[in-house]
Design an enzyme around this catalytic site. Structure first.
Site, PDB file in Angstrom:
ATOM      1  N   HIS A   4       0.848  -1.182   0.000  1.00 51.05           N
ATOM      2  CA  HIS A   4       0.000   0.000   0.000  1.00 51.05           C
ATOM      3  C   HIS A   4       0.884   1.233   0.000  1.00 51.05           C
ATOM      4  O   HIS A   4       1.924   1.248   0.647  1.00 51.05           O
ATOM      5  CB  HIS A   4      -0.909   0.027   1.240  1.00 51.05           C
ATOM      6  CG  HIS A   4      -2.071   0.928   1.069  1.00 51.05           C
ATOM      7  ND1 HIS A   4      -1.990   2.275   1.321  1.00 51.05           N
ATOM      8  CD2 HIS A   4      -3.325   0.696   0.619  1.00 51.05           C
ATOM      9  CE1 HIS A   4      -3.161   2.827   1.047  1.00 51.05           C
ATOM     10  NE2 HIS A   4      -3.982   1.897   0.611  1.00 51.05           N
ATOM     11  N   ASP A  16      -7.863  -5.450   0.057  1.00 53.92           N
ATOM     12  CA  ASP A  16      -8.339  -6.328  -1.017  1.00 53.92           C
ATOM     13  C   ASP A  16      -7.956  -7.790  -0.817  1.00 53.92           C
ATOM     14  O   ASP A  16      -8.437  -8.656  -1.543  1.00 53.92           O
ATOM     15  CB  ASP A  16      -7.794  -5.840  -2.372  1.00 53.92           C
ATOM     16  CG  ASP A  16      -8.439  -4.541  -2.795  1.00 53.92           C
ATOM     17  OD1 ASP A  16      -9.646  -4.404  -2.573  1.00 53.92           O
ATOM     18  OD2 ASP A  16      -7.738  -3.669  -3.328  1.00 53.92           O
TER      19      ASP A  16
HETATM   20  N1  CMC Z   1       4.108  -7.401  -4.923  1.00 52.88           N
HETATM   21  C1  CMC Z   1       5.435  -7.324  -5.126  1.00 52.88           C
HETATM   22  N2  CMC Z   1       6.177  -6.214  -4.950  1.00 52.88           N
HETATM   23  C2  CMC Z   1       5.526  -5.120  -4.550  1.00 52.88           C
HETATM   24  C3  CMC Z   1       4.144  -5.113  -4.307  1.00 52.88           C
HETATM   25  C4  CMC Z   1       3.435  -6.307  -4.505  1.00 52.88           C
HETATM   26  N3  CMC Z   1       2.103  -6.362  -4.311  1.00 52.88           N
HETATM   27  N4  CMC Z   1       3.750  -3.872  -3.920  1.00 52.88           N
HETATM   28  C5  CMC Z   1       4.867  -3.118  -3.924  1.00 52.88           C
HETATM   29  N5  CMC Z   1       5.947  -3.863  -4.306  1.00 52.88           N
HETATM   30  C6  CMC Z   1       7.333  -3.424  -4.372  1.00 52.88           C
HETATM   31  C7  CMC Z   1       7.539  -2.382  -5.456  1.00 52.88           C
HETATM   32  O1  CMC Z   1       7.835  -3.007  -6.687  1.00 52.88           O
HETATM   33  C8  CMC Z   1       8.700  -1.604  -4.908  1.00 52.88           C
HETATM   34  O2  CMC Z   1       9.877  -2.387  -5.075  1.00 52.88           O
HETATM   35  P1  CMC Z   1      11.319  -1.671  -5.280  1.00 52.88           P
HETATM   36  O3  CMC Z   1      11.490  -0.759  -4.098  1.00 52.88           O
HETATM   37  O4  CMC Z   1      12.273  -2.801  -5.298  1.00 52.88           O
HETATM   38  O5  CMC Z   1      11.211  -0.922  -6.568  1.00 52.88           O
HETATM   39  C9  CMC Z   1       8.419  -1.585  -3.404  1.00 52.88           C
HETATM   40  O6  CMC Z   1       7.636  -2.755  -3.159  1.00 52.88           O
HETATM   41  C10 CMC Z   1       7.722  -0.375  -2.894  1.00 52.88           C
HETATM   42  O7  CMC Z   1       6.524  -0.195  -3.591  1.00 52.88           O
HETATM   43  P2  CMC Z   1       5.665   1.074  -3.290  1.00 52.88           P
HETATM   44  O8  CMC Z   1       6.385   2.285  -3.776  1.00 52.88           O
HETATM   45  O9  CMC Z   1       5.305   1.060  -1.866  1.00 52.88           O
HETATM   46  O10 CMC Z   1       4.380   0.824  -4.141  1.00 52.88           O
HETATM   47  P3  CMC Z   1       3.383   1.920  -4.671  1.00 52.88           P
HETATM   48  O11 CMC Z   1       3.034   2.825  -3.572  1.00 52.88           O
HETATM   49  O12 CMC Z   1       3.908   2.535  -5.909  1.00 52.88           O
HETATM   50  O13 CMC Z   1       2.133   1.022  -5.070  1.00 52.88           O
HETATM   51  C11 CMC Z   1       0.367  -0.483  -4.764  1.00 52.88           C
HETATM   52  C12 CMC Z   1       1.179   0.646  -4.147  1.00 52.88           C
HETATM   53  C13 CMC Z   1      -0.809  -0.779  -3.862  1.00 52.88           C
HETATM   54  C14 CMC Z   1      -0.168  -0.038  -6.143  1.00 52.88           C
HETATM   55  C15 CMC Z   1       1.276  -1.712  -4.918  1.00 52.88           C
HETATM   56  O14 CMC Z   1       1.677  -2.151  -3.636  1.00 52.88           O
HETATM   57  C16 CMC Z   1       0.610  -2.830  -5.671  1.00 52.88           C
HETATM   58  O15 CMC Z   1       0.647  -2.852  -6.909  1.00 52.88           O
HETATM   59  N6  CMC Z   1      -0.044  -3.805  -4.960  1.00 52.88           N
HETATM   60  C17 CMC Z   1      -0.789  -4.839  -5.621  1.00 52.88           C
HETATM   61  C18 CMC Z   1      -2.139  -4.310  -6.075  1.00 52.88           C
HETATM   62  C19 CMC Z   1      -3.072  -4.081  -4.905  1.00 52.88           C
HETATM   63  O16 CMC Z   1      -3.190  -4.900  -4.016  1.00 52.88           O
HETATM   64  N7  CMC Z   1      -3.786  -2.939  -4.952  1.00 52.88           N
HETATM   65  C20 CMC Z   1      -4.785  -2.597  -3.921  1.00 52.88           C
HETATM   66  C21 CMC Z   1      -4.325  -1.469  -3.054  1.00 52.88           C
HETATM   67  S1  CMC Z   1      -5.304  -1.263  -1.561  1.00 52.88           S
HETATM   68  C22 CMC Z   1      -6.879  -0.850  -2.073  1.00 52.88           C
HETATM   69  C23 CMC Z   1      -6.945   0.311  -2.993  1.00 52.88           C
HETATM   70  O17 CMC Z   1      -6.507   1.402  -2.663  1.00 52.88           O
HETATM   71  O18 CMC Z   1      -7.507   0.127  -4.062  1.00 52.88           O
END
Ligand code: CMC
Length: 427
Positions: free
Chosen positions: A306, A363
């Site tokens: 998240h 989710d």
């Molecule tokens: N699986 C694997 N790696 C992950 C994941 C994941 N689900 N989420 C984040 N990472 C990695 C990301 O690639 C990054 O790696 P690095 O530092 O090596 O480049 C690191 O963790 C930090 O990521 P972040 O900057 O915290 O991620 P973000 O803020 O850009 O994205 C997110 C947040 C929710 C889009 C992402 O965690 C994700 O794609 N999760 C899966 C989809 C999901 O469950 N979405 C629902 C979110 S909650 C309800 C809502 O708001 O809709």
């Protein structure tokens, strides 16, 4: 004395005011920076940008705190109803008995869809995604209510909000019935909000769906947990669209579109699909964890991570407990719950997830809960949308009350510099 931040650019010092929120959050106010210095700030993905000041929802992602209007989510989940929470979000206070009864009666009155709009459902193909139907039908509502396209007083706001909150539920249920080739069930005035939705979804001719109070309660809980989440992608979308003074129906419709994406509300579908694949094929959950860790795979573990929560998502904890309870009531042993818990366990012990502070989000367990209630996967994100509707409305209202400027970010241009036009024959 207000705090001041100092920024030195090209040898010149700029003094930037520091703003502090009621929970101690601090922000450097850069609103005059470009005007004074010619510089802008760059923050793609807006991870470090406050797009507004808001008094609706507070999140402390490091401590796993979520509060609506100052009330802790755990307390609301235990004691409130979705409709009461909706009122709280929009108006800032819990409703009095009179307000609650009045709002509830208005929602009941507004639950039906205008008969002139029903033919639209015939135009959608059987497999039309319900999120597309919901978004389209919200704009149909804009066509239907020219008197609410410009909201200028409290009465109009109340009517617009009630129409949307009540009818999104009817639209969602009708979209489902259409996809199944089943006749529509009109809303029944004897039911409360969530019970009425279950009735519209599941009653069939000659068989009235019995609304189990614990299932109705679980659905209320689901809706409360999804009701708002400050400046997430869809809410920011609603605020951006609303900042152009676009009407409430269309702004909420835009929120639905943003929510649809798999990185946002669409993640609840992806989670269940992944869990089902593991259950059906007998694959090892570890395989998915390893794939998520491999950046070249392009795969992310849905339901994990998240932008804001870096400790735990309080909504996921509450949902997990509710899932276990609902599964007992409906007498189902859902293997996907076992797999989900196994995956959570594996991920929480894995250095990749620990280092990046990736925890189950809302989710991860919500799809299992919805499925236990009988709601099919292609309706999961729509359920999220119904829940999030009061949050979108309250943010739209706040934006309007604040009378702010149109949202219009800047950019750093990285394209070609000026060059002469090349005639077609010379290309
Ligand atoms: N699986 C694997 N790696 C992950 C994941 C994941 N689900 N989420 C984040 N990472 C990695 C990301 O690639 C990054 O790696 P690095 O530092 O090596 O480049 C690191 O963790 C930090 O990521 P972040 O900057 O915290 O991620 P973000 O803020 O850009 O994205 C997110 C947040 C929710 C889009 C992402 O965690 C994700 O794609 N999760 C899966 C989809 C999901 O469950 N979405 C629902 C979110 S909650 C309800 C809502 O708001 O809709």
């Amino acid at each position: 004395m207000p705090e001041i931040a100092r920024l030195i650019l090209d040898g010149k010092t700029y003094e930037l005011p520091v703003l502090t929120g009621t929970e101690g959050e601090k922000a450097v106010d850069i609103r005059r920076l470009r005007e004074e210095s010619g510089y802008i700030t760059l923050d793609d993905g807006y991870g470090n940008t406050g797009s507004c000041q808001s008094a609706i929802t507070f999140i402390d992602g490091d401590q796993g705190i979520l509060r609506y209007r100052g009330y802790d989510i755990q307390e609301l989940a235990e004691h409130s109803t979705f409709i009461e929470t909706a009122w709280l979000l929009i108006y800032g206070e819990l409703p009095t008995v009179e307000q609650a009864e009045g709002f509830s009666a208005l929602l009941t009155e507004q639950a039906m869809l205008h008969t002139d709009t029903l033919h639209h459902f015939e135009g959608f193909p059987e497999h039309a995604p319900p999120m597309a139907i919901l978004s389209a039908m919200l704009n149909v509502m804009a066509c239907q209510h020219p008197e609410l396209l410009k909201i200028e007083n409290e009465a109009q706001l109340l009517m617009g909000s009630a129409k949307i909150i009540s009818k999104v539920r009817t639209i969602a249920a009708f979209a489902y019935r259409k996809s199944k080739g089943l006749p529509f069930n009109d809303p029944h005035p004897d039911y409360k909000y969530c019970g009425n939705f279950l009735h519209m979804m599941f009653s069939i001719p000659y068989h009235h769906y019995e609304v189990h109070p614990d299932i109705e309660r679980a659905l209320n809980l689901f809706m409360i947990l999804h009701a708002d989440h400050e400046q997430n992608c869809s809410t920011s979308t609603v605020r951006i669209v609303g900042s152009a003074r676009t009407n409430l129906f269309t702004s909420v419709s835009a929120g639905v579109c943003a929510l649809w994406g798999p990185l946002h509300g669409g993640a609840n579908v992806e989670v269940v699909q992944m869990l089902d694949e593991i259950v059906k094929t007998g694959k090892n959950p570890r395989e998915f964890i390893e794939r998520a860790k491999d950046k070249s795979s392009g795969f992310k573990l849905s339901g994990f991570g998240h932008r804001v929560y870096k400790n735990f998502d309080p909504r996921a904890r509450i949902l997990k407990a509710s899932v276990e309870k609902v599964l007992k009531i409906v007498g189902i042993r859902d293997k996907s719950l076992e797999v989900a818990m196994q995956m959570e366990d594996l991920a929480l012990k894995d250095p990749y997830f620990i280092e990046r502070k990736l925890y189950p989000n809302v989710d991860f367990y919500s799809g299992i809960l919805l499925r236990a209630i009988g709601i099919p996967a292609d309706m999961f994100t729509v359920m999220f949308a119904i829940g999030r509707t009061p949050g979108w409305i309250s943010n739209w209202k706040e934006l309007l009350d604040q009378g702010g400027r149109i949202n219009r970010p800047r950019q750093i241009y990285t394209g070609k510099t000026l060059r002469p036009y090349v005639g077609r024959e010379d290309r």
